[in-house]
Write a protein that holds these residues in place. Structure first.
Motif, PDB file in Angstrom:
ATOM      1  N   VAL A 125     -40.517  32.195  25.999  1.00 28.97           N
ATOM      2  CA  VAL A 125     -40.005  32.500  27.401  1.00 28.97           C
ATOM      3  C   VAL A 125     -40.701  33.860  28.023  1.00 28.97           C
ATOM      4  O   VAL A 125     -40.974  33.873  29.173  1.00 28.97           O
ATOM      5  CB  VAL A 125     -38.489  32.429  27.308  1.00 28.97           C
ATOM      6  N   ARG A 129     -42.165  34.106  31.744  1.00 28.51           N
ATOM      7  CA  ARG A 129     -41.633  35.142  32.562  1.00 28.51           C
ATOM      8  C   ARG A 129     -42.714  35.730  33.193  1.00 28.51           C
ATOM      9  O   ARG A 129     -42.780  36.051  34.313  1.00 28.51           O
ATOM     10  CB  ARG A 129     -40.557  35.787  32.031  1.00 28.51           C
ATOM     11  N   LYS A 136     -36.413  35.734  35.643  1.00 29.63           N
ATOM     12  CA  LYS A 136     -35.155  35.255  35.103  1.00 29.63           C
ATOM     13  C   LYS A 136     -35.149  33.868  34.475  1.00 29.63           C
ATOM     14  O   LYS A 136     -34.182  33.201  34.328  1.00 29.63           O
ATOM     15  CB  LYS A 136     -34.137  35.104  36.379  1.00 29.63           C
ATOM     16  N   THR A 138     -35.141  30.716  32.169  1.00 27.53           N
ATOM     17  CA  THR A 138     -34.400  30.552  30.682  1.00 27.53           C
ATOM     18  C   THR A 138     -35.074  29.284  30.070  1.00 27.53           C
ATOM     19  O   THR A 138     -36.183  28.857  30.491  1.00 27.53           O
ATOM     20  CB  THR A 138     -32.923  30.378  31.015  1.00 27.53           C
ATOM     21  N   PHE A 139     -34.681  28.906  28.787  1.00 27.11           N
ATOM     22  CA  PHE A 139     -35.306  27.934  28.053  1.00 27.11           C
ATOM     23  C   PHE A 139     -34.868  26.755  28.674  1.00 27.11           C
ATOM     24  O   PHE A 139     -33.817  26.618  29.349  1.00 27.11           O
ATOM     25  CB  PHE A 139     -34.563  27.970  26.527  1.00 27.11           C
ATOM     26  N   GLN A 142     -37.620  23.778  33.884  1.00 25.38           N
ATOM     27  CA  GLN A 142     -37.838  24.444  34.885  1.00 25.38           C
ATOM     28  C   GLN A 142     -37.838  23.751  36.245  1.00 25.38           C
ATOM     29  O   GLN A 142     -37.994  22.589  36.297  1.00 25.38           O
ATOM     30  CB  GLN A 142     -39.101  25.480  34.789  1.00 25.38           C
TER      31      GLN A 142
END
Length: 193
Positions: A125, A129, A136, A138-139, A142
């Motif tokens: 991650v 990013r 911001k 996250t796992f 997307q």
């Protein structure tokens, strides 16, 4: 290379690149951060002992058995491939510059547009990013696609990532496999040829 790399082999592997495992129209293209020295010395992705990529791939149901890194060329027959955000090998991913990850994201986007996998799974991650300027993120899935492919972020399988156990890493990979509609190959025989 069939034996363990020596210290000299590992030192000589710094800054090397290794070939992608890639074919047009894959179901999932896994994207590592960059090759480690062990991978660069052997030519195999996720090759360092203690890296949990191959066990997680199997526990997630992507492969019918646990593959050794030297068997990476079997992946395209399963609809799977591997590339990296940054091509340059290093001892640790944190040795990469922001510029390398930004450039890598652009190269990856072009690669995805050219090879057209259905899904792209970035394995790490923090690299995602930085490279894609999504601080911001996250796992998991997307919201935005990548060059037409669905995009997913998985935890880094490095043995240095203590936040995820082998079990939770396998579950994260299984969640992706379920989303891709690929069958659980752990119970199946070899893929149809």
């Amino acid at each position: 290379m069939t034996t363990r790399p020596t210290r000299a082999d590992l030192a000589a592997a710094a800054d090397r690149t290794i070939p992608d495992v890639l074919a047009p129209g894959l179901a999932v293209l896994f994207v590592g951060i960059n090759p480690g020295l062990w991978s660069a010395a052997t030519g195999w992705h996720f090759a360092r002992p203690g890296n949990r990529f191959w066990p997680a791939l199997h526990q997630g149901g992507f492969t019918p058995r646990l593959l050794h890194p030297s068997e990476q060329d079997e992946l395209p027959a399963l609809g799977l491939g591997i590339t990296n955000m940054a091509a340059r090998a290093s001892a640790r991913a944190d040795e990469l510059s922001t510029g390398e990850l930004l450039d890598g994201a652009a190269i990856l986007t072009d690669k995805v547009a050219r090879y057209r996998p259905r899904w792209v799974a970035v394995v790490g991650v923090t690299a995602y990013r930085i490279g894609f300027q999504r601080p911001k993120a996250t796992f998991g899935p997307q919201p935005e696609p990548l060059a037409g492919a669905r995009l997913w972020v998985l935890p880094n399988p490095s043995g240095l990532n203590a936040h995820f156990t082998p079990v939770t890493l396998g579950l994260a990979f299984a969640e992706l496999r379920t989303a891709t509609d690929l069958p659980d190959r752990r119970a199946a025989g070899p893929p149809d040829q």
